[in-house]
Design a protein around this motif. Sequence first.
Motif, PDB file in Angstrom:
ATOM      1  N   GLN A  27     128.550  -8.236  44.255  1.00 33.64           N
ATOM      2  CA  GLN A  27     128.674  -8.676  42.866  1.00 33.64           C
ATOM      3  C   GLN A  27     128.282  -7.558  41.908  1.00 33.64           C
ATOM      4  O   GLN A  27     128.951  -7.338  40.887  1.00 33.64           O
ATOM      5  N   CYS A  66     137.772 -14.465  33.234  1.00 33.95           N
ATOM      6  CA  CYS A  66     137.205 -15.218  34.355  1.00 33.95           C
ATOM      7  C   CYS A  66     138.278 -15.799  35.258  1.00 33.95           C
ATOM      8  O   CYS A  66     138.064 -15.932  36.463  1.00 33.95           O
ATOM      9  N   THR A  69     139.252 -12.262  37.371  1.00 34.95           N
ATOM     10  CA  THR A  69     138.290 -11.514  38.188  1.00 34.95           C
ATOM     11  C   THR A  69     137.550 -12.405  39.185  1.00 34.95           C
ATOM     12  O   THR A  69     137.312 -11.989  40.326  1.00 34.95           O
ATOM     13  N   ASN A  70     137.202 -13.626  38.785  1.00 37.62           N
ATOM     14  CA  ASN A  70     136.446 -14.473  39.705  1.00 37.62           C
ATOM     15  C   ASN A  70     137.284 -14.968  40.887  1.00 37.62           C
ATOM     16  O   ASN A  70     136.809 -14.922  42.031  1.00 37.62           O
ATOM     17  N   GLY A  74     136.505 -13.965  44.635  1.00 42.73           N
ATOM     18  CA  GLY A  74     136.346 -15.032  45.612  1.00 42.73           C
ATOM     19  C   GLY A  74     137.194 -14.811  46.857  1.00 42.73           C
ATOM     20  O   GLY A  74     136.770 -15.110  47.978  1.00 42.73           O
ATOM     21  N   ALA A 105     133.964 -20.159  37.444  1.00 50.21           N
ATOM     22  CA  ALA A 105     132.931 -19.413  38.149  1.00 50.21           C
ATOM     23  C   ALA A 105     133.009 -19.759  39.636  1.00 50.21           C
ATOM     24  O   ALA A 105     133.830 -20.578  40.062  1.00 50.21           O
ATOM     25  N   LEU A 106     132.134 -19.143  40.424  1.00 50.21           N
ATOM     26  CA  LEU A 106     132.143 -19.348  41.867  1.00 50.21           C
ATOM     27  C   LEU A 106     130.789 -19.866  42.334  1.00 50.21           C
ATOM     28  O   LEU A 106     129.744 -19.485  41.801  1.00 50.21           O
ATOM     29  N   ASP A 118     129.379 -14.902  39.165  1.00 50.88           N
ATOM     30  CA  ASP A 118     130.264 -14.811  38.005  1.00 50.88           C
ATOM     31  C   ASP A 118     130.460 -13.342  37.648  1.00 50.88           C
ATOM     32  O   ASP A 118     129.490 -12.628  37.363  1.00 50.88           O
ATOM     33  N   THR A 119     131.708 -12.894  37.672  1.00 47.68           N
ATOM     34  CA  THR A 119     132.023 -11.510  37.302  1.00 47.68           C
ATOM     35  C   THR A 119     132.943 -11.458  36.090  1.00 47.68           C
ATOM     36  O   THR A 119     133.425 -10.385  35.736  1.00 47.68           O
ATOM     37  N   ASN A 124     127.681 -12.179  31.777  1.00 45.39           N
ATOM     38  CA  ASN A 124     127.196 -12.783  33.010  1.00 45.39           C
ATOM     39  C   ASN A 124     126.119 -11.915  33.654  1.00 45.39           C
ATOM     40  O   ASN A 124     125.944 -10.749  33.315  1.00 45.39           O
TER      41      ASN A 124
END
Length: 259
Positions: A27, A66, A69-70, A74, A105-106, A118-119, A124
């Motif tokens: 992350q 989000c 990238t998330n 993932g 988010a993940l 969260d990236t 974040n």
Amino acid sequence: MQVDEYLHRIGAVRPARPDLEGLRHLQERHVLTVPFENLGYHLDEEIHLGGRVVDKIVRQRRGGGCYETNPAFGMLLTALGYDVEILPGRVFRPDGLGPPYCHLALRVSVGGVPWLVDTGFGRNSRRPLRLDDPGPQPDPHGVFHVRDGEVTCDGRPLYRVEDRPARLDDFRPTLWWWRTCPDSPFLQDVFCSLPTDGGRATLRGRRLTVDGVATELTDDAAVFAAYRKYFGIDLDRLPRDPVARAAGVILDDAPGSRP
């Protein structure tokens, strides 16, 4: 091969096993190398939810919001053996809590412990946050709290995630809203942002701010150079500036600005 390319893109080492140490490393490397940006919204690019965004991040060396990238991160985590779920969220705005599914988010479970990853929020955390710990969680980006799904940083509410996981397709209606509605924040501003050792580098239109010091870039060449220097992004044309267009300044005929 694609996993190796992704790891090389973010400068990460493949974890020996899907443990917490590896998750923290992955992350942090992702947050420090993949910009939070909405350039595609102003370059007439399609915004994807699925695997095609991996190509955008890895081979085109771009970033995203989000929704991009998330899910891409993932997919990398899943390929490395992590247990990953998608969580929908609602963002805190000046007038209150935003609508459902406006954030993605993940949740990554490691040894039975749920972690918020969260990236793609811009503010974040750099490292995973425990979802089941309401106490303070120090991070290089501030002191975070997660209480009943509500995430705060240094006392400022950021967003709230639901406990029930969602499917990627559940976000398509809100992606359409982000992509088409005049009220969408992603359509009202052009931005690109990435943490630095001393703070953050952010480019909004022609205003570059690096570690708190702001500079107005006066020509297209300087903007192209800033994207390249601070974010590793090589563009063949600049995104349209919605602020200038709203003010009646036409930039479409400027060098590098034509779609």
